[in-house]
Structures are given as structure tokens and as C-alpha cells.
Write a protein that holds these residues in place. Structure first.
Motif, PDB file in Angstrom:
ATOM      1  N   VAL A 184     -12.762   1.795  24.281  1.00 34.18           N
ATOM      2  CA  VAL A 184     -12.698   3.183  23.787  1.00 34.18           C
ATOM      3  C   VAL A 184     -12.121   4.064  24.885  1.00 34.18           C
ATOM      4  O   VAL A 184     -12.790   4.338  25.886  1.00 34.18           O
ATOM      5  CB  VAL A 184     -14.098   3.705  23.379  1.00 34.18           C
ATOM      6  CG1 VAL A 184     -13.982   5.090  22.741  1.00 34.18           C
ATOM      7  CG2 VAL A 184     -14.802   2.744  22.460  1.00 34.18           C
ATOM      8  N   ALA A 225     -10.347   0.666  20.163  1.00 37.01           N
ATOM      9  CA  ALA A 225     -11.789   0.892  20.276  1.00 37.01           C
ATOM     10  C   ALA A 225     -12.606  -0.190  19.560  1.00 37.01           C
ATOM     11  O   ALA A 225     -13.655  -0.609  20.042  1.00 37.01           O
ATOM     12  CB  ALA A 225     -12.131   2.263  19.691  1.00 37.01           C
ATOM     13  N   GLY A 276       1.203   9.708  14.013  1.00 33.88           N
ATOM     14  CA  GLY A 276       0.344   9.135  12.973  1.00 33.88           C
ATOM     15  C   GLY A 276      -0.724  10.141  12.575  1.00 33.88           C
ATOM     16  O   GLY A 276      -0.583  11.348  12.816  1.00 33.88           O
ATOM     17  N   ILE A 320     -10.709  12.116  22.459  1.00 32.79           N
ATOM     18  CA  ILE A 320      -9.578  12.117  23.404  1.00 32.79           C
ATOM     19  C   ILE A 320      -9.285  13.533  23.900  1.00 32.79           C
ATOM     20  O   ILE A 320      -9.243  13.782  25.102  1.00 32.79           O
ATOM     21  CB  ILE A 320      -8.308  11.520  22.744  1.00 32.79           C
ATOM     22  CG1 ILE A 320      -8.530  10.060  22.381  1.00 32.79           C
ATOM     23  CG2 ILE A 320      -7.074  11.730  23.623  1.00 32.79           C
ATOM     24  CD1 ILE A 320      -8.183   9.054  23.422  1.00 32.79           C
ATOM     25  N   THR A 376      -0.290   8.673   5.379  1.00 36.62           N
ATOM     26  CA  THR A 376      -0.014   7.349   4.811  1.00 36.62           C
ATOM     27  C   THR A 376       0.441   6.380   5.900  1.00 36.62           C
ATOM     28  O   THR A 376       0.875   6.795   6.985  1.00 36.62           O
ATOM     29  CB  THR A 376       1.100   7.407   3.735  1.00 36.62           C
ATOM     30  OG1 THR A 376       2.297   7.863   4.363  1.00 36.62           O
ATOM     31  CG2 THR A 376       0.742   8.278   2.573  1.00 36.62           C
ATOM     32  N   PRO A 424      -1.241   1.449  12.289  1.00 35.92           N
ATOM     33  CA  PRO A 424       0.200   1.348  12.027  1.00 35.92           C
ATOM     34  C   PRO A 424       1.072   2.155  12.994  1.00 35.92           C
ATOM     35  O   PRO A 424       2.154   1.693  13.366  1.00 35.92           O
ATOM     36  CB  PRO A 424       0.358   1.892  10.611  1.00 35.92           C
ATOM     37  CG  PRO A 424      -1.005   1.891  10.018  1.00 35.92           C
ATOM     38  CD  PRO A 424      -2.008   1.830  11.115  1.00 35.92           C
ATOM     39  N   ALA A 425       0.614   3.326  13.436  1.00 35.28           N
ATOM     40  CA  ALA A 425       1.431   4.133  14.369  1.00 35.28           C
ATOM     41  C   ALA A 425       1.544   3.414  15.698  1.00 35.28           C
ATOM     42  O   ALA A 425       2.650   3.234  16.234  1.00 35.28           O
ATOM     43  CB  ALA A 425       0.809   5.522  14.563  1.00 35.28           C
ATOM     44  N   ASN A 444      -7.002   7.527  -2.248  1.00 36.74           N
ATOM     45  CA  ASN A 444      -7.076   6.066  -2.101  1.00 36.74           C
ATOM     46  C   ASN A 444      -8.427   5.632  -1.546  1.00 36.74           C
ATOM     47  O   ASN A 444      -8.963   4.598  -1.926  1.00 36.74           O
ATOM     48  CB  ASN A 444      -5.988   5.590  -1.130  1.00 36.74           C
ATOM     49  CG  ASN A 444      -4.613   5.676  -1.756  1.00 36.74           C
ATOM     50  OD1 ASN A 444      -4.437   5.350  -2.924  1.00 36.74           O
ATOM     51  ND2 ASN A 444      -3.651   6.136  -0.985  1.00 36.74           N
ATOM     52  N   VAL A 445      -8.944   6.439  -0.611  1.00 41.68           N
ATOM     53  CA  VAL A 445     -10.207   6.074   0.033  1.00 41.68           C
ATOM     54  C   VAL A 445     -11.321   6.039  -1.014  1.00 41.68           C
ATOM     55  O   VAL A 445     -12.126   5.104  -1.066  1.00 41.68           O
ATOM     56  CB  VAL A 445     -10.545   7.085   1.156  1.00 41.68           C
ATOM     57  CG1 VAL A 445     -11.791   6.664   1.886  1.00 41.68           C
ATOM     58  CG2 VAL A 445      -9.379   7.239   2.121  1.00 41.68           C
ATOM     59  N   GLY A 505      -6.451  -0.910  12.814  1.00 43.45           N
ATOM     60  CA  GLY A 505      -6.781   0.436  12.335  1.00 43.45           C
ATOM     61  C   GLY A 505      -7.323   0.396  10.918  1.00 43.45           C
ATOM     62  O   GLY A 505      -8.013  -0.559  10.532  1.00 43.45           O
ATOM     63  N   VAL A 540       0.785  -1.251   0.000  1.00 44.98           N
ATOM     64  CA  VAL A 540       0.000   0.000   0.000  1.00 44.98           C
ATOM     65  C   VAL A 540       0.815   1.299   0.000  1.00 44.98           C
ATOM     66  O   VAL A 540       0.234   2.371  -0.133  1.00 44.98           O
ATOM     67  CB  VAL A 540      -1.031   0.029   1.170  1.00 44.98           C
ATOM     68  CG1 VAL A 540      -1.928  -1.189   1.137  1.00 44.98           C
ATOM     69  CG2 VAL A 540      -0.345   0.164   2.525  1.00 44.98           C
ATOM     70  N   GLY A 587      -2.229   6.928  19.257  1.00 44.13           N
ATOM     71  CA  GLY A 587      -2.169   6.673  17.801  1.00 44.13           C
ATOM     72  C   GLY A 587      -3.579   6.407  17.322  1.00 44.13           C
ATOM     73  O   GLY A 587      -3.853   5.361  16.744  1.00 44.13           O
ATOM     74  N   THR A 588      -4.452   7.376  17.593  1.00 38.16           N
ATOM     75  CA  THR A 588      -5.892   7.138  17.396  1.00 38.16           C
ATOM     76  C   THR A 588      -6.383   7.501  15.994  1.00 38.16           C
ATOM     77  O   THR A 588      -7.581   7.392  15.724  1.00 38.16           O
ATOM     78  CB  THR A 588      -6.707   7.899  18.471  1.00 38.16           C
ATOM     79  OG1 THR A 588      -6.153   9.216  18.597  1.00 38.16           O
ATOM     80  CG2 THR A 588      -6.636   7.204  19.809  1.00 38.16           C
ATOM     81  N   TYR A 642     -10.152  -1.869   8.903  1.00 40.05           N
ATOM     82  CA  TYR A 642     -11.524  -1.402   8.647  1.00 40.05           C
ATOM     83  C   TYR A 642     -11.648  -0.582   7.360  1.00 40.05           C
ATOM     84  O   TYR A 642     -12.742  -0.439   6.825  1.00 40.05           O
ATOM     85  CB  TYR A 642     -12.092  -0.650   9.864  1.00 40.05           C
ATOM     86  CG  TYR A 642     -11.654   0.800  10.035  1.00 40.05           C
ATOM     87  CD1 TYR A 642     -12.185   1.820   9.240  1.00 40.05           C
ATOM     88  CD2 TYR A 642     -10.738   1.170  11.015  1.00 40.05           C
ATOM     89  CE1 TYR A 642     -11.808   3.135   9.404  1.00 40.05           C
ATOM     90  CE2 TYR A 642     -10.354   2.483  11.184  1.00 40.05           C
ATOM     91  CZ  TYR A 642     -10.898   3.459  10.367  1.00 40.05           C
ATOM     92  OH  TYR A 642     -10.502   4.764  10.525  1.00 40.05           O
ATOM     93  N   PRO A 665       2.805   4.468  -1.309  1.00 35.71           N
ATOM     94  CA  PRO A 665       2.858   5.152  -2.608  1.00 35.71           C
ATOM     95  C   PRO A 665       4.307   5.217  -3.102  1.00 35.71           C
ATOM     96  O   PRO A 665       4.921   6.270  -3.113  1.00 35.71           O
ATOM     97  CB  PRO A 665       2.287   6.540  -2.295  1.00 35.71           C
ATOM     98  CG  PRO A 665       2.556   6.738  -0.832  1.00 35.71           C
ATOM     99  CD  PRO A 665       2.635   5.403  -0.186  1.00 35.71           C
ATOM    100  N   ARG A 678      -2.844   6.498  -5.090  1.00 37.66           N
ATOM    101  CA  ARG A 678      -1.668   5.834  -5.655  1.00 37.66           C
ATOM    102  C   ARG A 678      -1.925   5.557  -7.124  1.00 37.66           C
ATOM    103  O   ARG A 678      -3.051   5.205  -7.518  1.00 37.66           O
ATOM    104  CB  ARG A 678      -1.435   4.484  -4.968  1.00 37.66           C
ATOM    105  CG  ARG A 678      -1.032   4.535  -3.528  1.00 37.66           C
ATOM    106  CD  ARG A 678      -0.939   3.117  -2.953  1.00 37.66           C
ATOM    107  NE  ARG A 678       0.221   2.412  -3.463  1.00 37.66           N
ATOM    108  CZ  ARG A 678       0.196   1.160  -3.914  1.00 37.66           C
ATOM    109  NH1 ARG A 678      -0.921   0.478  -3.965  1.00 37.66           N
ATOM    110  NH2 ARG A 678       1.294   0.590  -4.344  1.00 37.66           N
TER     111      ARG A 678
END
Ligand SMILES: Cc1cc2nc3c(=O)[nH]c(=O)nc-3n(C[C@H](O)[C@H](O)[C@H](O)COP(=O)(O)OP(=O)(O)OC[C@H]3O[C@@H](n4cnc5c(N)ncnc54)[C@H](O)[C@@H]3O)c2cc1C
Ligand code: SF4
Length: 465
Positions: free
Chosen positions: A213, A172, A433, A400, A441, A151-152, A290-291, A178, A92, A233-234, A182, A94, A321
Motif C-alpha cells: 500500500v 495494495a 484512470g 495518496i 470505464t 487497467p490504467a 454496472n456495479v 484492480g 466489458v 493509477g489507484t 476484485y 459499453p 451496459r
């Protein structure tokens, strides 16, 4: 000197007409022979510019040299010195904007397919069986709480566990990973790969608590009573909307909801899995990243006859990408470029039926450096649709920072951090992140996780804030 092929060794993939009927991964990856042949295109430069393009500074030249010698085990170990998620990044990242952009071969020909080689070695290791667990050092006696298992958080957790800190991770959702779980669909990133990475984390001794959460079940202040440091890293999971009339009609989704239903909740297997998703003939996705590509391509796989992408700039400015745009085009996604919805109209039952779009032209560059889309007066047109997915961006969820004193945020709701350490304005609390940078990314989130792990380790050793 051997003659270098001007083009990358092609990677076999499912043909478009077949793959739009299933959720299986599109490219098949290289065979060992294909990988070695591609690795031989590398010039082993004295000054390997590719490395300067990698946000986590993988020794690209080094792992490619090992690959040429068929030393696959050593090759993957070399990558893992800097990147614990190579099977994911190989799929994934780029690369065309990072390592491959800098590759010297790319000045005249196609660059070395660095991402595909990284993916090959990671897949080789996974298919070989046991993934090597590094030697565990003695416990430091310090405890760190990681909030968010993207990832973070994963990267920070792994780095801290590897140096002997006790790490607990709070997520959560009911699955860690992350956006990798999802958001990014199965046909681009099989979830089995992400779960293997989480297994690796558990083997390092990290406890992963799901369905937790933070900000509701426990506050950051409460976490600080039991932990010596906290890492946030939320991510950036709060979707943006267009704020145009008709946007609350039935059949209009945020990309987050659409993809979460389809991926995490497996709505494509409804009713075997409990979560439904609206499947209609004409689906429009608004956005160009990408989304947006993931949504438009998911809609096809859910049975849409037409999957339309509405994007306000031109193809060259799309942030997705290059490979995703290419795959979307191959699959028959219809691009309405230089177009932006101005309103949605529904039927008498409140279901969306039409989008009124404005034609745009490109003006002067904006703060992002891309040319600004400017509406062309009177150039409106109608598009008939039955489902709309809004994929125009995200910002961090305010939960948060709205429940924690002393955490400073920008006007966009991103947590302010020291980029060199990940420190926030609150003592003992670090962040990195998407929650700090806004939607970015995977590799940048991982890089931030690494920096924060170093910052946390220094803080735990010295106590200096
Ligand atoms: C659909 C989609 C496709 C993408 N495609 C690509 C791509 O191809 N290449 C690329 O490099 N990047 C891509 N990205 C971007 C990339 O996935 C993100 O930049 C990256 O995942 C950010 O990592 P993160 O760890 O900061 O946050 P996330 O991955 O968002 O993880 C944050 C985690 O924190 C959890 N969390 C949030 N709040 C709380 C709380 N209060 N308590 C406990 N847990 C909490 C969330 O549930 C989530 O699991 C894509 C993003 C999306 C949405
Ligand atoms: S810049 Fe390209 S050719 Fe040079 S070492 Fe890196 S991958 Fe190989």
C-alpha cells in the motif's frame, strides 16, 4: 451486393435458470464460423465511423477485414496495436455507447457486433497457446514506478516497458488487476483472462509487487528517491453511502465489500476459502450501474430467493451496459424503479429487516444531462429485506493525496491532471484512470494509461516539466 442480416449473429449463452446457480461465464463466445459470418456484416466503409467511437482508436475496419479472410493472427495483432486488453474490453466495454453506436449498419439495423468480434480474436489467440511478446528494445536506463495494478496502471506499465523503461508496479491487494479482479464477477469476466494479461506484463519485464500500500509502506516522495517518474493509477475505491438512518445496521454492505468478498476472496466457495458472506433470502441492491447489476446478479448466485434492485431513476437512465440490464432481467432480478431508500429498519439484534423507500418522478435534467429524480410527497412504501448492498458510486481513496505534498485534487477528491499528458501538480508524478476522472470505464482508464505513458516518456527524454 450480399444481403446483410438485420440482426447480430447471436452468441450462445448459459440459460438463465442454469446460470443463476453457478459463477461460470454467461456467454460462450463465437465459433470461427459465427465470427466470420458476423464480420461479413461489416460494410468496410470508406469513412469508418466506428473508429471515432473507440476511445483508443482501434482500427476496427482493418481487424474485421482480416477476420473475414480468416487471418485471425493478423486480426488480433491489428487490435493489439492500440489495445493490450482485448479479451477484457470485448467483454466489458459499453460498445453500444462507443464503436457500435457509430457503426453505419446500426442506422437501420443492429450494428456490427464489434465487441463480440474483438473478444473472439482475443480468445482465439489465448486458446492457440503462446501470446506473442513484442521485441524488447534496449534499456533506456530510466525507472518508473506504477502505483495501482488496474487497467490504467497495466496499460501505462506495458507501454513504458515496450519502449525500454524499467517498470515496477505496486499493488495494495494480494492480486493485481484492480476492479477487473476484485469488482467484476467471474460470470462476466473470468479471472483467468486477467491473470494471463498480467503474465504478459511480467514477460515484458515488469515487476509486480502485491500487498504494497503506497502511502503507508512507502510515500510518493520516497518512491521518487528511487524512480525517475511515478504514475498513480489507484482507481476510485472509496464507496459512497446514502447517509440515511439505519444504514449502519448489520447486513448492509458497500458494493465494494460485497463484491471483493465474493470475487477476490472467493466467498462463494466458503468454507473452502476463509472469507464468509451473508447469504439471505431477500437481498436489495441500491443503484443502477454496472456495479449494482453485478451485486444483484451475484446475490442470486449466492442463493437469494429474491434479488431486488432499487433505482431512483427510470430504466432508460440506468448507466449499466445494455447487456448487463438484459441479463439481469432474464435472471429474474426484480426492478423497483423510480424508488429511493429513505431509511432502513432492523430487528432487536440489529439486523436489517426493512427498507422504507420513497417513490420518485423525473424532473428537469441535472448536470449529468439525465432527468433529475424528484421525490413524490407521501408516496413512501416498505420493502422487506435481509441484506442490502449500496452501489451508488465511489470516489478515490484519500490515502495518496493526504500523504503527499503538492498533489492537487478536486472537491470530489480526484487528482487534477493535464488531460494531454497525465501530469499532476507534482513534478515527476503522473496520474490517470478513475483516480483522475472518478469512477468511469475500463477503456477510458486504459486510454489515460496510454496518454500518461507518452507523457512520462517525453518527460524522461527531455526533462521538461
Ligand atoms: C463492480 C464493477 C463493475 C464494473 N463494470 C464495468 C464494465 O462492465 N465496463 C467498464 O468499462 N467498466 C466497468 N467498471 C469500471 C471500471 O472497472 C473502472 O473504471 C476501471 O477499472 C478503472 O481502472 P483504474 O486502473 O483507474 O482503477 P482500478 O481498476 O480501481 O485499479 C486501481 C488499483 O489500484 C490499487 N490501489 C489503490 N490504492 C493503492 C495504493 N495506495 N497503493 C497501491 N495500490 C493501490 C487498487 O487496489 C486497485 O487494484 C466497473 C467497476 C466496478 C467496481
Ligand atoms: S462503421 Fe460499421 S460497417 Fe462501417 S467499417 Fe465500422 S464496423 Fe464496419
Amino acid at each position: 451486393m450480399a444481403i446483410i442480416s438485420p440482426t447480430k449473429t447471436p452468441m450462445r449463452e448459459q440459460p438463465p435458470e442454469e446460470r443463476i446457480r453457478n459463477f461460470r461465464e454467461v456467454p460462450f463466445g463465437y465459433t470461427p464460423d459465427e465470427a466470420v459470418s458476423e464480420a461479413q456484416r461489416c460494410l468496410q466503409c470508406k469513412k469508418p465511423l466506428c473508429i471515432t467511437g473507440c476511445p483508443v482508436e482501434i482500427d476496427i475496419q482493418g481487424f474485421i477485414a482480416l477476420l473475414v479472410q480468416k487471418k485471425f493472427k493478423e486480426g488480433i495483432s491489428k487490435i493489439k496495436e492500440k489495445n493490450i486488453l482485448p479479451a477484457i474490453c470485448g467483454r466489458v466495454c459499453p460498445q453500444e455507447e462507443q464503436c457500435e453506436k457509430q457503426c453505419i449498419v446500426g442506422k437501420k439495423n443492429e450494428p456490427v457486433a464489434i465487441g463480440r468480434l474483438e473478444r473472439f480474436l482475443a480468445d482465439w489467440e489465448r486458446n492457440e497457446g503462446e501470446i506473442e511478446i513484442p521485441h524488447q528494445p534496449e534499456s533506456t536506463g530510466k525507472k518508473v514506478a506504477i502505483v495501482g495494478a488496474g487497467p490504467a496502471g497495466i496499460t501505462a506499465a506495458a507501454d513504458l516497458a515496450k519502449i525500454g523503461h524499467k517498470v515496477d508496479m505496486f499493488e495494495a491487494l494480494h492480486q493485481p488487476g484492480g476492479v477487473l479482479v476484485y469488482g467484476i464477477p467471474e460470470f462476466r469476466l473470468p479471472k483467468e483472462i486477467v491473470f494471463k494479461e498480467i503474465d504478459y506484463l511480467r514477460k515484458l519485464g515488469v515487476n509486480v509487487y502485491t500487498d504494497t500500500v503506497i502511502g503507508m509502506i512507502k510515500s510518493i516522495d520516497e518512491l521518487q528517491e528511487s524512480y525517475d517518474a511515478v504514475f498513480l493509477g489507484t482507481g476510485a475505491g472509496l464507496p459512497w453511502f446514502l447517509k440515511v438512518p439505519g444504514e449502519n445496521l448489520n447486513g448492509i454492505y458497500s458494493a465494494n465489500e460485497y463484491l471483493t468478498r465474493a470475487n477476490l476472496m472467493k466467498a462463494y466457495l466458503f468454507p473452502k476459502y476463509k472469507t464468509p458472506i451473508i447469504k439471505r433470502k431477500r437481498v436489495a441492491t441500491v443503484g443502477g450501474g454496472n456495479v449494482a447489476m453485478d451485486c444483484a446478479r451475484t446475490a442470486l448466485r449466492l442463493g437469494a430467493k429474491e434479488s431486488i434492485l432499487i433505482y431512483r431513476r427510470a430504466r432508460e437512465q440506468m448507466p449499466a451496459r445494455a447487456e448487463e440490464i438484459h441479463h439481469a432481467e432474464q435472471e429474474g432480478i426484480i426492478f423497483h424503479l423510480l424508488s429511493n431508500p429513505a431509511a432502513f429498519y432492523g430487528d432487536k439484534n440489529g439486523w436489517v429487516r426493512e427498507a422504507e423507500c420513497i417513490k420518485m418522478e423525473l424532473g428537469e435534467p441535472d448536470e449529468s444531462g439525465r432527468r433529475r429524480p424528484v421525490p413524490i410527497e407521501g408516496a413512501n412504501f416498505m420493502v422487506s429485506i435481509d441484506v442490502v448492498i449500496i452501489a451508488i458510486g465511489n470516489s478515490p481513496n484519500p490515502l495518496i493525496h493526504s500523504t503527499t505534498k503538492d498533489i492537487e485534487v478536486t472537491k470530489w477528491g480526484t487528482i487534477i491532471t493535464d488531460p494531454a499528458t497525465g501530469k499532476t501538480s507534482k513534478r515527476g508524478v503522473f496520474a490517470g484512470g478513475d483516480v483522475a476522472t472518478g469512477a468511469a470505464t475500463v477503456i477510458l482508464a486504459m486510454g489515460a494509461g496510454k496518454i500518461a505513458a507518452r507523457g512520462i516518456h517525453d518527460y524522461l527524454q527531455t526533462g521538461i516539466w
